[in-house]
Write a protein that holds these residues in place. Structure first.
Motif, PDB file in Angstrom:
ATOM      1  N   ASP A  52      18.527  37.703  43.001  1.00  0.00           N
ATOM      2  CA  ASP A  52      18.375  38.544  44.173  1.00  0.00           C
ATOM      3  C   ASP A  52      19.151  39.846  43.965  1.00  0.00           C
ATOM      4  O   ASP A  52      20.381  39.832  43.916  1.00  0.00           O
ATOM      5  N   PRO A  53      18.451  40.991  43.827  1.00  0.00           N
ATOM      6  CA  PRO A  53      19.178  42.241  43.565  1.00  0.00           C
ATOM      7  C   PRO A  53      20.102  42.613  44.719  1.00  0.00           C
ATOM      8  O   PRO A  53      21.104  43.292  44.516  1.00  0.00           O
ATOM      9  N   ALA A  54      19.780  42.149  45.917  1.00  0.00           N
ATOM     10  CA  ALA A  54      20.603  42.495  47.078  1.00  0.00           C
ATOM     11  C   ALA A  54      22.027  41.977  46.911  1.00  0.00           C
ATOM     12  O   ALA A  54      22.991  42.641  47.289  1.00  0.00           O
ATOM     13  N   LEU A  55      22.156  40.783  46.307  1.00  0.00           N
ATOM     14  CA  LEU A  55      23.494  40.204  46.125  1.00  0.00           C
ATOM     15  C   LEU A  55      24.337  41.072  45.202  1.00  0.00           C
ATOM     16  O   LEU A  55      25.497  41.369  45.477  1.00  0.00           O
ATOM     17  N   THR A  56      23.732  41.490  44.071  1.00  0.00           N
ATOM     18  CA  THR A  56      24.460  42.319  43.113  1.00  0.00           C
ATOM     19  C   THR A  56      24.822  43.657  43.754  1.00  0.00           C
ATOM     20  O   THR A  56      25.921  44.162  43.578  1.00  0.00           O
ATOM     21  N   GLU A  57      23.861  44.220  44.493  1.00  0.00           N
ATOM     22  CA  GLU A  57      24.130  45.514  45.123  1.00  0.00           C
ATOM     23  C   GLU A  57      25.233  45.390  46.154  1.00  0.00           C
ATOM     24  O   GLU A  57      26.118  46.252  46.244  1.00  0.00           O
ATOM     25  N   ALA A  58      25.211  44.314  46.921  1.00  0.00           N
ATOM     26  CA  ALA A  58      26.249  44.101  47.932  1.00  0.00           C
ATOM     27  C   ALA A  58      27.616  44.016  47.252  1.00  0.00           C
ATOM     28  O   ALA A  58      28.592  44.628  47.699  1.00  0.00           O
ATOM     29  N   ALA A  59      27.668  43.277  46.126  1.00  0.00           N
ATOM     30  CA  ALA A  59      28.932  43.132  45.414  1.00  0.00           C
ATOM     31  C   ALA A  59      29.391  44.483  44.870  1.00  0.00           C
ATOM     32  O   ALA A  59      30.579  44.816  44.903  1.00  0.00           O
ATOM     33  N   GLU A  60      28.427  45.286  44.417  1.00  0.00           N
ATOM     34  CA  GLU A  60      28.746  46.603  43.876  1.00  0.00           C
ATOM     35  C   GLU A  60      29.342  47.490  44.958  1.00  0.00           C
ATOM     36  O   GLU A  60      30.338  48.188  44.746  1.00  0.00           O
ATOM     37  N   ILE A  61      28.720  47.416  46.141  1.00  0.00           N
ATOM     38  CA  ILE A  61      29.198  48.246  47.261  1.00  0.00           C
ATOM     39  C   ILE A  61      30.578  47.777  47.705  1.00  0.00           C
ATOM     40  O   ILE A  61      31.430  48.578  48.080  1.00  0.00           O
ATOM     41  N   ASP A  62      30.819  46.476  47.613  1.00  0.00           N
ATOM     42  CA  ASP A  62      32.127  45.944  47.987  1.00  0.00           C
ATOM     43  C   ASP A  62      33.184  46.243  46.931  1.00  0.00           C
ATOM     44  O   ASP A  62      34.322  45.781  47.039  1.00  0.00           O
ATOM     45  N   GLY A  63      32.790  46.949  45.889  1.00  0.00           N
ATOM     46  CA  GLY A  63      33.767  47.404  44.908  1.00  0.00           C
ATOM     47  C   GLY A  63      34.049  46.443  43.776  1.00  0.00           C
ATOM     48  O   GLY A  63      35.056  46.563  43.102  1.00  0.00           O
ATOM     49  N   ALA A  64      33.143  45.455  43.572  1.00  0.00           N
ATOM     50  CA  ALA A  64      33.355  44.523  42.460  1.00  0.00           C
ATOM     51  C   ALA A  64      33.106  45.251  41.147  1.00  0.00           C
ATOM     52  O   ALA A  64      32.178  46.061  41.047  1.00  0.00           O
ATOM     53  N   THR A  65      33.933  44.963  40.157  1.00  0.00           N
ATOM     54  CA  THR A  65      33.697  45.573  38.850  1.00  0.00           C
ATOM     55  C   THR A  65      32.520  44.889  38.187  1.00  0.00           C
ATOM     56  O   THR A  65      32.056  43.829  38.638  1.00  0.00           O
ATOM     57  N   TRP A  66      32.050  45.484  37.075  1.00  0.00           N
ATOM     58  CA  TRP A  66      30.884  44.927  36.392  1.00  0.00           C
ATOM     59  C   TRP A  66      31.160  43.494  35.932  1.00  0.00           C
ATOM     60  O   TRP A  66      30.334  42.611  36.089  1.00  0.00           O
ATOM     61  N   GLY A  67      32.367  43.290  35.406  1.00  0.00           N
ATOM     62  CA  GLY A  67      32.744  41.954  34.939  1.00  0.00           C
ATOM     63  C   GLY A  67      32.767  40.951  36.086  1.00  0.00           C
ATOM     64  O   GLY A  67      32.295  39.827  35.942  1.00  0.00           O
ATOM     65  N   GLN A  68      33.308  41.347  37.215  1.00  0.00           N
ATOM     66  CA  GLN A  68      33.352  40.450  38.375  1.00  0.00           C
ATOM     67  C   GLN A  68      31.946  40.107  38.854  1.00  0.00           C
ATOM     68  O   GLN A  68      31.654  38.973  39.188  1.00  0.00           O
ATOM     69  N   ARG A  69      31.074  41.144  38.885  1.00  0.00           N
ATOM     70  CA  ARG A  69      29.699  40.900  39.330  1.00  0.00           C
ATOM     71  C   ARG A  69      29.020  39.885  38.406  1.00  0.00           C
ATOM     72  O   ARG A  69      28.348  38.975  38.847  1.00  0.00           O
ATOM     73  N   LEU A  70      29.231  40.084  37.094  1.00  0.00           N
ATOM     74  CA  LEU A  70      28.612  39.187  36.113  1.00  0.00           C
ATOM     75  C   LEU A  70      29.091  37.750  36.333  1.00  0.00           C
ATOM     76  O   LEU A  70      28.305  36.810  36.399  1.00  0.00           O
ATOM     77  N   ARG A  71      30.400  37.607  36.481  1.00  0.00           N
ATOM     78  CA  ARG A  71      31.000  36.284  36.537  1.00  0.00           C
ATOM     79  C   ARG A  71      30.741  35.587  37.872  1.00  0.00           C
ATOM     80  O   ARG A  71      30.445  34.399  37.923  1.00  0.00           O
ATOM     81  N   LEU A  72      30.856  36.341  38.959  1.00  0.00           N
ATOM     82  CA  LEU A  72      30.844  35.704  40.278  1.00  0.00           C
ATOM     83  C   LEU A  72      29.485  35.751  40.961  1.00  0.00           C
ATOM     84  O   LEU A  72      29.198  34.941  41.844  1.00  0.00           O
ATOM     85  N   VAL A  73      28.646  36.714  40.588  1.00  0.00           N
ATOM     86  CA  VAL A  73      27.360  36.839  41.288  1.00  0.00           C
ATOM     87  C   VAL A  73      26.200  36.420  40.391  1.00  0.00           C
ATOM     88  O   VAL A  73      25.346  35.636  40.786  1.00  0.00           O
ATOM     89  N   ILE A  74      26.199  36.929  39.154  1.00  0.00           N
ATOM     90  CA  ILE A  74      25.022  36.696  38.310  1.00  0.00           C
ATOM     91  C   ILE A  74      25.045  35.301  37.679  1.00  0.00           C
ATOM     92  O   ILE A  74      24.064  34.557  37.761  1.00  0.00           O
ATOM     93  N   VAL A  75      26.175  34.933  37.070  1.00  0.00           N
ATOM     94  CA  VAL A  75      26.235  33.642  36.371  1.00  0.00           C
ATOM     95  C   VAL A  75      25.881  32.461  37.290  1.00  0.00           C
ATOM     96  O   VAL A  75      25.076  31.606  36.901  1.00  0.00           O
ATOM     97  N   PRO A  76      26.436  32.382  38.507  1.00  0.00           N
ATOM     98  CA  PRO A  76      26.054  31.241  39.357  1.00  0.00           C
ATOM     99  C   PRO A  76      24.547  31.187  39.642  1.00  0.00           C
ATOM    100  O   PRO A  76      23.981  30.104  39.750  1.00  0.00           O
ATOM    101  N   GLN A  77      23.907  32.359  39.710  1.00  0.00           N
ATOM    102  CA  GLN A  77      22.474  32.354  40.020  1.00  0.00           C
ATOM    103  C   GLN A  77      21.619  31.881  38.859  1.00  0.00           C
ATOM    104  O   GLN A  77      20.525  31.364  39.065  1.00  0.00           O
ATOM    105  N   ILE A  78      22.073  32.127  37.627  1.00  0.00           N
ATOM    106  CA  ILE A  78      21.233  31.732  36.481  1.00  0.00           C
ATOM    107  C   ILE A  78      21.799  30.510  35.776  1.00  0.00           C
ATOM    108  O   ILE A  78      21.521  30.272  34.603  1.00  0.00           O
ATOM    109  N   ARG A  79      22.586  29.727  36.491  1.00  0.00           N
ATOM    110  CA  ARG A  79      23.200  28.545  35.872  1.00  0.00           C
ATOM    111  C   ARG A  79      22.175  27.593  35.235  1.00  0.00           C
ATOM    112  O   ARG A  79      22.411  27.099  34.132  1.00  0.00           O
ATOM    113  N   PRO A  80      21.008  27.321  35.882  1.00  0.00           N
ATOM    114  CA  PRO A  80      20.047  26.402  35.239  1.00  0.00           C
ATOM    115  C   PRO A  80      19.664  26.862  33.840  1.00  0.00           C
ATOM    116  O   PRO A  80      19.614  26.058  32.905  1.00  0.00           O
TER     117      PRO A  80
END
Lengths: 295, 318
Positions: free
Chosen positions: B211-239
């Motif tokens: 969901d691009p909205a999740l990544t964008e929300a994290a970006e707006i909340d000031g998450a760094t690229w590494g944080q976004r990868l670890r906390l937003v993207i990885v959980p979504q593509i775990r399977p």
């Protein structure tokens, strides 16, 4: 909280996308440069093959593998073609891979019909068994299979390899196709039943045509996987006239009779068919890899 | 709108499945079973019987001809005290790192960079070209790739050492595959080169369904690229991460072709792996009982690994 988020999201998303899309800051260029270096490193061996496959032998011995070819020679390729009887190996590979992909798909369709649509009792366990069978190391099956093939008079025949890979590939196909067929639209099956179609007729006239995209992916995959197999063909196909492309290449390499030029010629001939498959099936391949992953 | 459609789909599917299951299951699950008959026969002949015979052979002494002689646990006792076997097991772990762990980590970074930076700022076309190039080694037969690398790494005429000498860096030239200290690391590096494209392709496809909205929300909340990868993207593509780790781990335990063409397990036993060791026991040493014991251990490990992975994946999916 979530309501607020969802309400705000479109506006901000648009803003962010608009603001970032055209913006190629130094960080973006840095990422691009890093990826370009990585890609170049991945492609480097292919470039070396292309550079050396048709290089005149004199130039190779004088200036080595990195010099740009100053002439054109098919010496390395044709020497290897003759020593390895490569035409024969190509034919064997096409025969074996072709038979395996068709037979394994047929086997997968029959199994998946019973498991995905027929919902036979104990299907979870049967599917699990198929999946584990596909993962089993071939080393754990090879000697008894070798022994049985000798007893049955199938040792050193393409038929032995075809039978074994039909089962191994079919095990994966069953797993994949069953999960695809378990979401098959029931209205279609119901309509066919209303028209008085029997089970076999429904399979070949309704289920197979509708599932053709997945079946196509499986055909391509089974063909390439079987083409690339090395271990079992190495054990089973000992005589030169029965060898597949990888076995012919591998045994020549093992005999240490190749010089640098025949090696690059051999590499070119080995790479060539798969690059052709890759270009023909590129879309199917990348789509297929992902289908396999998500299911 | 799309949210509603997505929400309704699983429910509708479950409902139809239930009715279908009821009608066909009661009517004739038995008759569908006949479609499994060809597979059942082939499965017994090609998988079940050989598997059982291999396990049985591992408890015997056998040269491949004549009758097997019952040996009890002798082969396994020998295995426990065999330093070459233990070396081969440790090398297997190294190959798991090279074919599963490292490609998964690098593949995740590359896929995220292609998806997030290249596709968005330089166009999706460039991203898919780079992806195709990185995937290219994956379509090669292993044996062809291994021959190419054996040729590049050859100490006398290989491109690597010739290039180093031409560049005046002759002191760096080294017989990488012939030195027991560097042979395994070199094989590992080649395996990373070969394997990387697979996780990249899978993860890029996985990112497309996040969901691009999740990544964008994290970006707006000031998450760094590494944080976004670890906390937003990885959980979504775990399977997909599970599937990649499982299939790559299984593939790494079957590294036969690489070892056969690159090093034959040497120098000494520096790159020996169970797969090649069992092959040698079967067909070179004619110690079929011992080879069967190695192959049985491999089988048990691979089945255990797959069961654990599938169990973990199922637990996360629920």
């Amino acid at each position: 909280m979530s309501a607020v988020l969802t309400r705000r999201r479109p506006a901000r998303g648009k803003l962010a996308r608009h603001g970032l899309a055209k913006h190629r800051g130094p960080a973006a260029w840095l990422v691009l440069a890093a990826l370009a270096v990585l890609t170049a490193a991945v492609l480097f061996p292919f470039a070396l093959i292309a550079l050396n496959a048709f290089k005149p032998p004199a130039q190779y011995s004088a200036h080595g593998p990195l010099s740009f070819p100053d002439g054109f020679s098919t010496g390395g390729v044709s020497t290897f073609w003759q020593t390895a009887d490569f035409g024969r190996a190509l034919w064997n590979s096409v025969l074996i891979s072709g038979c395996v992909c068709v037979l394994a798909v047929l086997l997968s369709i029959l199994n998946a019909y019973a498991l995905g649509i027929g919902r036979v009792k104990g299907r979870t366990w049967i599917l699990g068994a198929f999946l584990v069978a596909n993962f089993l190391p071939q080393e754990g099956l090879v000697y008894p299979l070798y022994d049985m093939a000798k007893a049955a008079g199938l040792y050193d025949t393409p038929l032995a390899v075809i039978i074994i890979f039909t089962v191994i590939q079919g095990a994966f196909g069953t797993y994949l196709l069953s999960s695809v067929l378990s979401t098959f639209p029931p209205e279609l099956l119901e309509a066919a039943r209303m028209d008085g179609a029997g089970r076999a007729r429904i399979l070949w006239r309704v289920v197979v045509p509708v599932s053709m995209p997945t079946i196509g992916v499986l055909l391509v995959f089974f063909f390439i996987w079987t083409w690339n197999e090395f271990f079992l063909p190495l054990v089973f196909l000992v005589s030169n006239s029965n060898q597949t492309v990888p076995v012919a290449l591998g045994t020549l390499q093992g005999q240490h009779i190749m010089n640098p030029l025949t090696t690059s010629g051999a590499a070119l001939l080995g790479v060539f068919p798969t690059i052709i498959f890759f270009l023909i099936f590129q879309r199917t391949l990348t789509r297929g890899v992902t289908v396999g992953a998500v299911k | 709108m799309t949210a509603i459609a997505q929400q309704r789909k699983p429910g509708a599917e479950a409902a139809t499945t239930r009715t279908r299951g009821a009608s066909s299951g009661a009517a004739g699950g038995g008759r569908y079973a006949t479609y499994l008959l060809p597979a059942a026969i082939l499965f017994i002949v090609v998988i079940a019987v050989p598997l059982a015979l291999n396990v049985y052979t591992s408890f015997t002494n056998w040269t491949g001809v004549g009758p097997r002689q019952w040996a009890g646990l002798a082969n396994y006792r020998q295995l426990v005290h065999d330093s070459e076997f233990w070396a081969s097991m440790w090398h297997s772990l190294a190959l798991v790192a090279a074919m599963a762990v490292i490609p998964t980590v690098i593949g995740l970074l590359v896929a995220a960079a292609l998806f997030d930076v290249i596709a968005k700022r330089f166009g999706p076309r460039l991203a898919s070209v780079l992806r195709a190039c990185i995937y290219l080694p994956q379509v090669l037969p292993i044996i062809v790739a291994a021959i190419v690398w054996g040729w590049i790494l050859d100490p006398q005429y290989g491109a690597l050492n010739v290039g180093l000498r031409d560049a005046g860096l002759g002191f760096l030239a080294h017989d990488l595959l012939g030195d027991p200290h560097t042979a395994l690391l070199t094989v590992m590096a080649v395996l990373v080169w070969f394997q990387l494209g697979y996780p990249v392709v899978i993860f890029m496809a996985a990112l497309q369904r996040t969901d691009p909205a999740l990544t964008e929300a994290a970006e707006i909340d000031g998450a760094t690229w590494g944080q976004r990868l670890r906390l937003v993207i990885v959980p979504q593509i775990r399977p997909e991460i599970y599937v990649v780790l499982l299939t790559c781990t299984v593939a790494s335990l079957r590294a036969f072709g690489w070892i056969y063409a690159l090093t034959s397990g040497g120098p000494g036993e520096a790159t020996q792996v169970p797969s090649y060791y069992s092959y040698q026991s079967f067909f070179t040493n004619l110690d079929v009982g011992y080879g069967s014991a190695i192959a049985t251990v491999m089988t048990v490990i691979i089945v255990a690994v797959s069961v654990v992975f599938l169990w973990a994946q199922r637990r996360h999916a629920l």
